[in-house]
Design an enzyme around this catalytic site. Sequence first.
Site, short mmCIF file in Angstrom:
data_model
loop_
_atom_site.label_atom_id
_atom_site.label_comp_id
_atom_site.label_asym_id
_atom_site.label_seq_id
_atom_site.Cartn_x
_atom_site.Cartn_y
_atom_site.Cartn_z
N LYS A 1 0.50 19.29 -13.09
CA LYS A 1 0.37 18.22 -12.45
C LYS A 1 -0.37 17.45 -11.60
O LYS A 1 0.17 17.66 -9.86
CB LYS A 1 2.41 18.15 -11.35
N ASP B 1 3.66 -12.03 1.84
CA ASP B 1 4.54 -11.04 1.58
C ASP B 1 4.43 -9.77 1.55
O ASP B 1 4.81 -8.98 1.13
CB ASP B 1 4.91 -11.32 0.15
N ASP C 1 4.26 -3.63 0.40
CA ASP C 1 4.27 -5.76 -0.20
C ASP C 1 5.39 -6.20 -0.86
O ASP C 1 5.92 -4.96 -1.66
CB ASP C 1 2.78 -5.43 -1.55
#
Length: 348
Positions: free
Chosen positions: A276, A226, A331
């Site tokens: 962050k 996949d 994926d």
Amino acid sequence: MKQWEKTLISPDCTMEEAIATLDRVAVRIVMVVDTQRQLLGTLTDGDVRRALLKQRPLATPVREVMCVSPRTAEKSWGRERILSVMEKYSLLQLPVVDAQGTVIGLQTLHDLLNRPRLNNPVFLMAGGFGTRLRPLTHNCPKPLLKVGDKPILEIILERFISAGFHRFFISTHYMPEMIRAHFGDGSRWGVDIRYVHEEVPLGTGGALGLLPHEEIDSPLFLMNGDLLTTLNFLNLLEFHETHGGAATMCVREYEYTVPYGVVESEGHTIRSMVEKPVHKFFINAGIYLLSPELVKSVQAETRIDMPTLLEQEIAQQRTVNMFPVHEYWLDIGRMEDFQRAQQEFASL
């Protein structure tokens, strides 16, 4: 010396010397480089003929008649992309350069169309239920879902075939008859396809125990059915054979941004604050090269996932290498991934 290195000449060479090199190397191109092998231009037999038609003397330096802005390829480019560029611009050769413009190779149409035939077995895992892609997978196994006009697994198969591989095994479980009906014995592609069937799911590594172990005589590719990727399988094979070991796992860099300011402290005292921050990790890309010995160590009907199998090898002091995938990789596990694949497929 690699054959392409014989095509390198100095910009101060004369046309006469360049013609002699063209005749000697027989690839219809020479690459003009400086002392650091930086590509300055190219000279083909067509360029020479045009110069002669303009009555340029044979003593003319090639710097005056070469193509100063030739098309080039990057090392990471796969066969299909190189062929596409060659077709688009009617090229028979394409210099390969690194990020600094240094010549590191030469691709020719003749070599690309006469690809090697490689005997490494390729094992494609196609037994999953595709639960997160329902309702699309209610009546169709995930590897047969189409991206563009072809099933995902067919795209994977054809990329291996284009690299020269011809021995394939496919592992099935969910709706196996549909997969067998589509791919058959591989004769449609001029290759050999055989199947192993998992009566119960055996994990991402357990199906290795169902293979005919006596026929696994060279490193085996194992890949989830996949994935969409432009990974150069020949580069992976070369890496594995160079570094040895029980296995090579392909990995992908993954970035995660903490959406808040992170405070680092010592006791009740703040030592630093980072707004962050970005953390980078290597994640499993679902593509492996496995030594025959490792494949044969998995017994029939053993349930085991590939990470566990490789962790066992590491615990036994056996080498497991990693190969970073910087090429396109996706994926197709969720609906948003499938939709993204539809949007990006044309650019592959």
